[in-house]
Design a protein around this motif. Structure first.
Motif, PDB file in Angstrom:
ATOM      1  N   HIS A  74       0.841  -1.189   0.000  1.00  0.00           N
ATOM      2  CA  HIS A  74       0.000   0.000   0.000  1.00  0.00           C
ATOM      3  C   HIS A  74       0.879   1.243   0.000  1.00  0.00           C
ATOM      4  O   HIS A  74       1.747   1.403   0.865  1.00  0.00           O
ATOM      5  N   HIS A  75       0.657   2.090  -0.985  1.00  0.00           N
ATOM      6  CA  HIS A  75       1.335   3.380  -1.049  1.00  0.00           C
ATOM      7  C   HIS A  75       0.269   4.463  -1.167  1.00  0.00           C
ATOM      8  O   HIS A  75      -0.654   4.339  -1.983  1.00  0.00           O
ATOM      9  N   ALA A  76       0.394   5.514  -0.387  1.00  0.00           N
ATOM     10  CA  ALA A  76      -0.608   6.578  -0.386  1.00  0.00           C
ATOM     11  C   ALA A  76      -0.733   7.251  -1.744  1.00  0.00           C
ATOM     12  O   ALA A  76      -1.786   7.779  -2.099  1.00  0.00           O
ATOM     13  N   TYR A  77       0.311   7.221  -2.534  1.00  0.00           N
ATOM     14  CA  TYR A  77       0.307   7.910  -3.825  1.00  0.00           C
ATOM     15  C   TYR A  77      -0.124   7.010  -4.982  1.00  0.00           C
ATOM     16  O   TYR A  77      -0.114   7.428  -6.130  1.00  0.00           O
ATOM     17  N   GLU A  78      -0.505   5.771  -4.711  1.00  0.00           N
ATOM     18  CA  GLU A  78      -0.932   4.850  -5.757  1.00  0.00           C
ATOM     19  C   GLU A  78      -2.338   4.348  -5.483  1.00  0.00           C
ATOM     20  O   GLU A  78      -2.756   4.218  -4.331  1.00  0.00           O
ATOM     21  N   LEU A  79      -3.040   4.055  -6.567  1.00  0.00           N
ATOM     22  CA  LEU A  79      -4.357   3.451  -6.424  1.00  0.00           C
ATOM     23  C   LEU A  79      -4.211   1.987  -6.023  1.00  0.00           C
ATOM     24  O   LEU A  79      -3.216   1.344  -6.350  1.00  0.00           O
TER      25      LEU A  79
END
Length: 118
Positions: A92-97
């Motif tokens: 999980h990355h905040a900048y990716e969907l």
């Protein structure tokens, strides 16, 4: 490995999550990606053992390199690409969907093809 933890069973559970049959509240695509990656990792270990390689210590990346040197190029490439994409889907990355159900379903299909030896 017992039948309950075989790659086929783990992959089937991933597919059931994607179909909405396991009642996971949100994040079912990411959870299915975790299961599909686990199934693929077990499959790679089984394949390496079948090819006569002791693979207790190597990382998954190392196992994929070993597989590339011993198995067909197509199978090794498919396993490597699927593992990399599933690994990306698991993080999980905040900048990716988040991964979509369709993306993870496609990767599950790749793992299924490898599982069936095609």
């Amino acid at each position: 490995m017992t039948a309950a933890t075989s790659p086929a069973v783990v992959l089937r559970n991933a597919e059931l999550l994607l179909d909405g049959n396991h009642g996971a509240a949100g994040g079912s695509a990411r959870l299915a990606a975790f299961l599909a990656r686990q199934a693929l990792e077990e499959l790679v270990i089984e394949r390496c053992v079948a090819l006569g390689v002791d693979i207790e210590r190597p990382s998954m990346r190392s196992r994929l390199v070993i597989l590339r040197s011993l198995d067909t190029t197509e199978r090794a490439d498919a396993a490597s690409v699927a593992w990399n994409r599933l690994s990306n889907a698991c993080h999980h990355h905040a900048y990716e969907l988040a991964p979509t159900v369709a993306e993870v379903r496609h990767l599950c299909e790749v793992v299924a093809v490898l599982l069936n030896g095609e």
